[in-house]
Enzyme design. Structure first.
Site, mmCIF file in Angstrom:
data_model
loop_
_atom_site.group_PDB
_atom_site.id
_atom_site.type_symbol
_atom_site.label_atom_id
_atom_site.label_comp_id
_atom_site.label_asym_id
_atom_site.label_seq_id
_atom_site.Cartn_x
_atom_site.Cartn_y
_atom_site.Cartn_z
ATOM 1 N N TYR A 1 14.299 29.823 -29.939
ATOM 2 C CA TYR A 1 13.548 28.562 -30.052
ATOM 3 C C TYR A 1 13.335 27.900 -28.693
ATOM 4 O O TYR A 1 13.515 26.703 -28.531
ATOM 5 C CB TYR A 1 14.252 27.600 -31.015
ATOM 6 C CG TYR A 1 14.515 28.169 -32.380
ATOM 7 C CD1 TYR A 1 13.463 28.571 -33.196
ATOM 8 C CD2 TYR A 1 15.813 28.310 -32.863
ATOM 9 C CE1 TYR A 1 13.699 29.101 -34.455
ATOM 10 C CE2 TYR A 1 16.066 28.832 -34.114
ATOM 11 C CZ TYR A 1 14.998 29.235 -34.916
ATOM 12 O OH TYR A 1 15.243 29.766 -36.156
ATOM 13 N N HIS A 2 12.936 28.714 -27.710
ATOM 14 C CA HIS A 2 12.662 28.194 -26.375
ATOM 15 C C HIS A 2 11.230 28.516 -25.928
ATOM 16 O O HIS A 2 11.016 28.950 -24.794
ATOM 17 C CB HIS A 2 13.643 28.794 -25.362
ATOM 18 C CG HIS A 2 15.055 28.364 -25.563
ATOM 19 N ND1 HIS A 2 16.116 28.955 -24.912
ATOM 20 C CD2 HIS A 2 15.600 27.400 -26.342
ATOM 21 C CE1 HIS A 2 17.251 28.378 -25.291
ATOM 22 N NE2 HIS A 2 16.954 27.441 -26.160
ATOM 23 N N PRO A 3 10.225 28.306 -26.772
ATOM 24 C CA PRO A 3 8.854 28.588 -26.319
ATOM 25 C C PRO A 3 8.446 27.636 -25.205
ATOM 26 O O PRO A 3 8.733 26.439 -25.257
ATOM 27 C CB PRO A 3 8.014 28.373 -27.589
ATOM 28 C CG PRO A 3 8.805 27.390 -28.394
ATOM 29 C CD PRO A 3 10.246 27.742 -28.137
ATOM 30 N N ASP B 1 9.427 32.967 -24.008
ATOM 31 C CA ASP B 1 10.470 32.496 -24.915
ATOM 32 C C ASP B 1 11.736 33.300 -24.650
ATOM 33 O O ASP B 1 11.689 34.390 -24.069
ATOM 34 C CB ASP B 1 10.012 32.684 -26.371
ATOM 35 C CG ASP B 1 10.924 32.013 -27.387
ATOM 36 O OD1 ASP B 1 11.791 31.208 -26.991
ATOM 37 O OD2 ASP B 1 10.763 32.298 -28.596
ATOM 38 N N HIS B 2 12.860 32.765 -25.066
ATOM 39 C CA HIS B 2 14.112 33.508 -25.006
ATOM 40 C C HIS B 2 14.338 34.208 -26.335
ATOM 41 O O HIS B 2 14.342 33.577 -27.394
ATOM 42 C CB HIS B 2 15.288 32.573 -24.718
ATOM 43 C CG HIS B 2 15.362 32.128 -23.299
ATOM 44 N ND1 HIS B 2 15.746 30.857 -22.925
ATOM 45 C CD2 HIS B 2 15.102 32.787 -22.134
ATOM 46 C CE1 HIS B 2 15.727 30.756 -21.611
ATOM 47 N NE2 HIS B 2 15.330 31.912 -21.110
#
Length: 289
Positions: free
Chosen positions: A205-207, A31-32
């Protein structure tokens, strides 16, 4: 059920039959992570005034009537990518500028005129996992992202803070620059910056990457290069979870590209490709800029 969202024994304990044992399912979570560097603004030009009830009504009416004004934008048009330090071959830090102050993901109203940067490393090295909590599909899964579990990620976030401060100190922002609100001018040492990051970092919110694409010989792969789930007929995964590793940017456009590519594969369309696509190369690896 595909095992891996918890191992086969875990699934059996939950009363879920294992159809295909793929240990990579739910593993390799990436994630980021990002932080907000916030600066007070000396002029009333940020979104702080937009919170006033009458102002909200005016913004909404203008958008409904003319599709213009402050309601017609997400206010995150300005951003950029930079290399964090010498020796890095590609941009590895991303910035988003916002003319407002975000508190608790926007659930708390802004407190004053301010602007901020959302900043974080693009290629974090911390890797997590997820697994099922129960056999009830309504129950949230157990998610362990393992953020900041490597020294590389900790060092990269220090650079994020220091480089953002350098940008905010530029002469072009002098007419608007008030005091630093977050982390605050009292946060200076590496130890203090590390503590700030651990306290304030949030998911962007980049899983992704929990059903990684790979060859059948890879024991951690879940789908093959045609997006087909290994060992299962007539089942594909087409989303950000099949990325083997995190991309250097937001997930929206790459996920759309994955979907378009998968659609072509399913329809048997030939691969699209361009010749001589330019690839970014820094002018020198010896300096950061």
């Amino acid at each position: 059920m595909l095992s891996g969202i918890g191992n086969a024994d875990d699934l059996k304990k939950l009363g879920i039959p294992v159809v295909c044992h793929l240990p990579g399912v739910g593993q390799n979570l990436q994630d980021h992570l990002e932080i907000y560097i916030q600066q007070a603004c000396t002029r009333p030009i940020t979104l702080h005034s937009a919170q006033k009830p009458l102002r909200k009504v005016c913004i909404g009416l203008e958008w409904l009537w003319k599709f213009t004004g402050e309601g017609a934008t997400a206010h995150l048009e300005t951003g950029g990518f930079i290399r964090s330090q010498p020796g890095v071959p590609h941009p590895d830090i991303q910035f988003h500028f916002l003319p407002s102050q975000v508190i608790d993901h926007g659930r708390v109203p802004t407190q004053q005129e301010a602007y901020q940067v959302h900043v974080g490393p693009m290629r974090g090295t911390s890797v997590g996992w997820l697994k099922l909590r129960s056999a009830n599909p309504q129950d949230h899964p157990v998610i362990q992202p393992n953020y900041l579990s490597t020294e590389t990620d900790i060092e990269d976030f220090r650079l994020c803070v220091k480089l953002t401060r350098e940008i905010f100190a530029q002469e072009a922002l002098a007419p608007f620059r008030g005091k630093e609100l977050q982390p605050g001018s009292h946060i200076q040492s590496d130890k203090e910056i590390d503590a700030f990051v651990r306290a304030k970092a949030d998911s962007a919110y980049h899983p992704s990457c929990t059903c990684k694409m790979g060859q059948p010989s890879d024991p951690t792969a879940v789908v093959d290069p045609q997006t087909r789930v290994l060992g299962v007929e007539n089942l594909r995964v087409v989303d950000a979870s099949i990325m083997p590793s995190m991309v250097s940017g937001n997930l929206n456009a790459p996920t759309i590209m994955i979907a378009e590519k998968a659609a072509d594969i399913i329809k048997g369309q030939p691969a699209l490709w361009d010749k001589d696509v330019p690839v970014y190369k820094p002018r020198t690896l010896a300096t950061q800029r």
